[in-house]
Design a protein around this motif. Structure first.
Motif, short mmCIF file in Angstrom:
data_model
loop_
_atom_site.label_atom_id
_atom_site.label_comp_id
_atom_site.label_asym_id
_atom_site.label_seq_id
_atom_site.Cartn_x
_atom_site.Cartn_y
_atom_site.Cartn_z
N MET A 21 42.51 -14.63 17.11
CA MET A 21 40.65 -15.28 16.89
C MET A 21 40.81 -14.81 18.85
O MET A 21 39.87 -14.02 19.67
CB MET A 21 40.49 -16.53 17.52
CG MET A 21 40.08 -16.71 16.17
SD MET A 21 39.80 -18.48 16.44
CE MET A 21 39.66 -19.10 14.28
N LYS A 22 42.06 -15.16 19.87
CA LYS A 22 41.90 -14.40 20.92
C LYS A 22 41.95 -12.76 20.97
O LYS A 22 41.13 -12.44 21.92
CB LYS A 22 43.10 -14.80 21.49
CG LYS A 22 43.70 -15.15 23.36
CD LYS A 22 44.16 -16.10 23.54
CE LYS A 22 44.76 -16.38 25.43
NZ LYS A 22 44.60 -15.24 26.03
N HIS A 23 42.32 -12.29 20.31
CA HIS A 23 43.27 -11.42 20.38
C HIS A 23 41.27 -10.56 20.66
O HIS A 23 40.96 -9.39 21.47
CB HIS A 23 43.69 -10.40 19.79
CG HIS A 23 43.89 -9.14 19.92
ND1 HIS A 23 44.70 -8.58 21.42
CD2 HIS A 23 43.47 -8.23 18.91
CE1 HIS A 23 44.55 -6.73 20.71
NE2 HIS A 23 44.15 -6.81 19.94
N HIS A 24 40.97 -11.18 19.43
CA HIS A 24 39.16 -10.23 19.23
C HIS A 24 38.10 -11.09 20.19
O HIS A 24 37.37 -9.97 19.79
CB HIS A 24 39.13 -10.34 17.98
CG HIS A 24 40.46 -9.10 17.04
ND1 HIS A 24 40.12 -7.39 17.14
CD2 HIS A 24 41.43 -9.00 15.98
CE1 HIS A 24 41.07 -7.14 16.21
NE2 HIS A 24 42.03 -8.05 15.81
N ARG A 25 38.51 -11.70 20.82
CA ARG A 25 37.17 -12.26 21.39
C ARG A 25 36.52 -12.29 20.57
O ARG A 25 35.69 -12.67 20.26
CB ARG A 25 37.08 -12.14 22.26
CG ARG A 25 38.02 -10.83 23.44
CD ARG A 25 37.55 -11.05 25.41
NE ARG A 25 37.46 -12.56 25.39
CZ ARG A 25 38.75 -12.95 25.85
NH1 ARG A 25 39.63 -13.33 25.65
NH2 ARG A 25 38.27 -14.63 26.09
#
Lengths: 217, 379
Positions: B275-279
């Motif tokens: 999630m963090k990676h793909h915002r």
């Protein structure tokens, strides 16, 4: 106690007869009232303008003292039971008429439209929709009117109509309170019993769906 | 089947409710009359069963002028459903459904059988037959209202905003149910509404009326594509016209084909990293065959991370999806109405093929405003 028992042994059977007389004078008057006022009340809902006028006239008649009405019928119809019944009938009409009118006009307009839209004739709408839905209100009028009539029927004795009024009038004329009581107590009991019975009748004739709805509400 | 021939209605006082209306309706057709209040749509409908008598012109059913026969007989041959439902409170459901049959002097037994048959059409059990209207929910009551209009197997049914008084969710399901029923029974329906969504969803043809006259009469798609004039455009509403753009038809064409997904075997910490990676704040959960299982979002992970470690254990399976061939206009309506942030798109085997987000909608509106020349691939 000492006076009641001899009174009963002397007048018991006569009292029963007078009670019966009293009852049927008032019930026939009430029945006539229903017969006239219910159809008239339904008819008046078709003519709301005439309704106001008719109710007004009947309202005025209702205010006439009952003695006056009874006396008024003597020159027209003589004395006896028939003029008494007719005079009482006039009193029974208004409450029944007014309640029938109110009950029937209170039926939701959407139900009437649904009925008309599905192809009910005017008569079918009265029988299947308007009268069944107005029954609780109509019955309230009939109960009220009948109970009143039983009270007023004592005055029938005044024009020779008989009934329990005879005892009350004799008691008043002869200063014999036991006669007054012998007339008044059965009248009261009769009125209470009739009201109770008509309450049951109301329960029988009210459609089941409406009773359940009222319980749920 | 049904034909209006230069029909007008002038009320007392000279108000012209319907003016010179000519219209032909085919058998089995679902016609919606729509328009602002006072446009004459209800008057037009009520002239069909002569609850309102036309002032001029004639109306034909199967070639027969209805104004010449008996109006009571006519009404028994036409089903009628009203907005207020109008079930009789003192009659049981069975009596309500079969009332027309009673008027037509059918035997008690036939009425009972028919009521039972009809009830089965809307998936209601026979024990409802002995209940009274007040014991039913609004949606159930109107189902009975519709059944009542079907009782004598009338070929033509008039409906006056029948679903108008129901809550939106009940209305939605009843509309779908009713449309299916209509196709199955091949009834001709004349349906009055003021709700454009309802008309678009149900009608084969929509008759748009204004001041007692027909402004446009066409299929929903044709009306959306070629509104006759500004009034129609305004009445349909800009957003619906946008949705009806001919080059954007199905969900497949506007969806983002590569949504961020995760499989059930992964751990929650992997999920949060993804999630963090793909915002993004939520992930769609699929199995190895790409069949959609559900979704997880930040909130779920936050609440459950102490109790569970695998995505599989916390996945929320109650998820709304659309099929890739669904029309955009239906999807948009759902997204906007229900207030969802995104809708996963699946194929017929429930495999995830894409996602429609609110951002995709922005693109459609953007394109419709700034023209097609700037049209870029949406994604």
């Amino acid at each position: 106690m000492d006076t009641i028992l001899p009174f009963f042994s002397t007048y018991g059977s006569e009292m029963l007869y007078k009670t019966w007389e009293h009852l049927y004078i008032s019930l026939i008057a009430a029945a006539l009232g229903i017969l006239i006022a219910v159809p008239l009340g339904v008819a008046l809902t078709r003519f709301p303008k005439a309704a106001g006028f008719v109710m007004g006239v009947l309202g005025v008649i209702q205010t006439f003292p009952s003695f006056a009405i009874l006396a008024f019928f003597i020159p027209l119809l003589g004395v006896g039971k028939i003029p008494a019944i007719i005079a009482l009938f006039f009193y029974s009409v208004l409450p029944i008429l007014r309640n029938t009118y109110t009950g029937v006009s209170g039926v939701q307009k959407s139900l009437l439209e649904a009925g008309r839209g599905m192809g009910m004739t005017g008569w079918e709408r009265i029988c299947y929709v308007e009268v069944p839905l107005a029954i609780p209100v109509m019955m309230a009028g009939i109960r009220l009117s009948t109970v009143y009539l039983i009270g007023w029927a004592t005055l029938a004795s005044f024009i020779g109509g008989g009934g329990l009024g005879d005892y009350i009038f004799s008691g008043l004329n002869l200063y014999q309170p036991e006669f007054i009581i012998a007339g008044a107590v059965p009248v009261t009991l009769l009125a209470l019993l009739t009201d109770l019975l008509l309450g049951k009748v109301e329960g029988w004739v009210t459609p089941k769906g409406m009773k359940k709805m009222r319980e749920a509400a | 089947m049904l034909k209006f021939d230069h029909v007008s209605k002038v009320y007392k006082g000279g108000k012209r409710a319907v003016q010179d209306l000519t219209l032909e309706i085919e058998k089995g057709e679902f016609i919606c009359f729509i328009g602002p209040s006072g446009c004459g749509k209800t008057t037009t409908m009520k002239m069909i069963n002569r609850l309102i008598e036309p002032t001029e012109g004639s109306i034909y059913i199967n070639g027969k002028n209805i104004l010449e026969g008996d109006s009571v007989q006519l009404r028994r041959e036409i089903g009628y459903v009203i907005q207020q439902i109008g079930l009789f409170p003192h009659m049981t459901i069975q009596e309500n459904i079969s009332l027309v049959l009673k008027l037509l002097k059918f035997s008690e037994e036939k009425r009972r059988t028919r009521a039972r048959e009809l009830l089965a059409l809307v998936d209601m059990t026979p024990d409802y037959l002995e209940k009274y209207p007040h014991e039913l929910s609004g949606g159930q009551q109107q189902r009975i209202g519709v059944l009542r209009a079907l009782a004598a197997d009338q070929p033509l049914i008039l409906m006056d905003e029948p679903f108008g008084a129901l809550d939106p969710i009940t209305r939605d399901s009843l509309q779908e149910e009713f449309k299916k029923l209509q196709r199955k029974l091949e009834k001709t329906i004349v349906f009055v509404t003021h709700d454009m969504d309802e008309a678009l969803k149900l009608a084969d043809r929509i008759v748009i009326m204004r001041d007692g006259q027909i402004v446009q009469c066409d299929t929903p798609d044709e009306i959306l594509r070629n509104p006759a004039n500004e009034f129609v455009e305004e009445f349909i509403g800009r957003d619906r016209l946008v949705q009806a753009r001919p080059n954007i038809q199905t969900v497949e064409q506007i969806m983002n084909p590569s949504p961020i997904t995760i499989t059930g075997e992964r751990t929650l910490s992997e999920a949060i990293q993804l999630m963090k990676h793909h915002r993004v704040d939520s992930l769609l959960v699929v199995d190895e065959k790409k069949v959609l299982q559900g979704f997880i979002d930040v909130e779920i992970i936050d609440q459950k991370r102490k109790k569970a470690s695998l995505v599989r254990d916390v996945v929320e399976t109650d998820i709304f999806t659309v099929e890739k061939h669904t029309l955009v206009r239906d999807t948009v309506r759902k997204i906007l109405k229900v207030g969802m942030k995104y809708v996963p798109v699946v194929d017929d085997k429930h495999r995830l093929v894409g996602i429609v987000t609110r951002a995709s909608l922005v693109d459609i509106v953007y394109d419709s405003i700034w023209g097609e020349d700037e049209m870029t691939k949406i994604g």
